[in-house]
Design a protein around this motif. Sequence first.
Motif, short mmCIF file in Angstrom:
data_model
loop_
_atom_site.label_atom_id
_atom_site.label_comp_id
_atom_site.label_asym_id
_atom_site.label_seq_id
_atom_site.Cartn_x
_atom_site.Cartn_y
_atom_site.Cartn_z
N THR A 1 -3.52 1.64 10.44
CA THR A 1 -2.92 1.74 9.11
C THR A 1 -1.43 2.06 9.19
O THR A 1 -0.61 1.45 8.48
N GLN A 2 -1.07 3.00 10.03
CA GLN A 2 0.32 3.44 10.12
C GLN A 2 1.29 2.30 10.47
O GLN A 2 2.25 2.05 9.73
N LEU B 1 -0.75 -2.13 1.20
CA LEU B 1 -1.96 -2.15 2.01
C LEU B 1 -3.10 -1.51 1.22
O LEU B 1 -2.97 -0.38 0.75
N VAL B 2 -4.20 -2.26 1.08
CA VAL B 2 -5.43 -1.74 0.50
C VAL B 2 -6.39 -1.46 1.65
O VAL B 2 -6.69 -2.34 2.45
N ALA C 1 -8.39 12.87 4.50
CA ALA C 1 -7.28 12.88 5.46
C ALA C 1 -6.40 11.65 5.31
O ALA C 1 -5.17 11.72 5.44
N LEU C 2 -7.02 10.50 5.03
CA LEU C 2 -6.24 9.28 4.83
C LEU C 2 -5.35 9.40 3.59
O LEU C 2 -4.18 8.99 3.61
N PHE D 1 -1.27 9.11 3.94
CA PHE D 1 -0.61 7.86 3.57
C PHE D 1 -0.25 7.71 2.09
O PHE D 1 0.62 6.89 1.76
N ASP D 2 -0.87 8.46 1.19
CA ASP D 2 -0.53 8.33 -0.23
C ASP D 2 0.96 8.53 -0.51
O ASP D 2 1.54 7.81 -1.34
#
Length: 287
Positions: free
Chosen positions: A45-46, A55-56, A67-68, A72-73
């Motif tokens: 993801t990063q 990115l969905v 944690a995600l 990333f939010d």
Amino acid sequence: MSYPRKRFGQHWLRDPQVLHTIVAAARLCPSDRVLEIGPGKGALTQPILEQVQALVAVELDRDLCAALHRRFDPLGNFLLLQGDVLALDLHRLLADFPAFQSPNKIVANIPYNITSPILDLVLGTLDRPRTPSLETVVLLVQKEVGDRVCAAPGSKTFGALSVRCQYLADCEMICAVSPKAFKPPPKVESTVLRLNPRPCPTPAQNPAHLDRLLKVGFGAKRKMLRNNLKSVVPLDRLDAALEQLGIDLTIRAEGVGLQQWIALSDRLSQPQPGGIPDPEYSPTPSP
């Protein structure tokens, strides 16, 4: 700390070089909108988020989602959906998020036990290709599956899956991946698979009919093709079609290439002499 769960088929990719190769294979650009299936702890993801418009991510494991979100939010171009990607109505769910609608690429380290339905999700089927089609799909899959998807006619791994995928996309294996690249290591070798969906250059006149022929034709790979298909096609008509197309009557299904399958399907779906159409073909051989 979250640990990989066997019931979710979780094997977290840790090798930096493989991660880099997957992202590079997607050929990302700033205007891309990417769907990532199963982000896990966010190793892929990063680097994706650093290169794309949006990115969905769809994650089944609720325990990983918090944690995600935290990680990333704040970046602003990340949207996380919790649930089973095979069950979610992504079109409806993304209707309220214009910036994330209509992803044009998919990148994923998928659970190997759902590879077949994932391929149906990203490509569609012969008679119903995915619409709109994706530009690029990069999947980390079991090597055996990658071999089958990309197999050439005549090889032992060439089968119905090969024909279907190659009908719907250009298929390419990017690199092999050792079990040591994961935590925990899976019991199988893996490969990075790239699919570039596109219309078939010479589409079948009746794709659903082609699909039925593939199911029956590859039903018993050790038999000759005509012995598999004679349960659903009159043998004299089948032999005539094979001879007209220059296909050896003793050939097995894996020896027939994509274009020959299309030509055979078209020939067998034509009306019989006298204008009488062939009866509907059954995917299951008659008793």
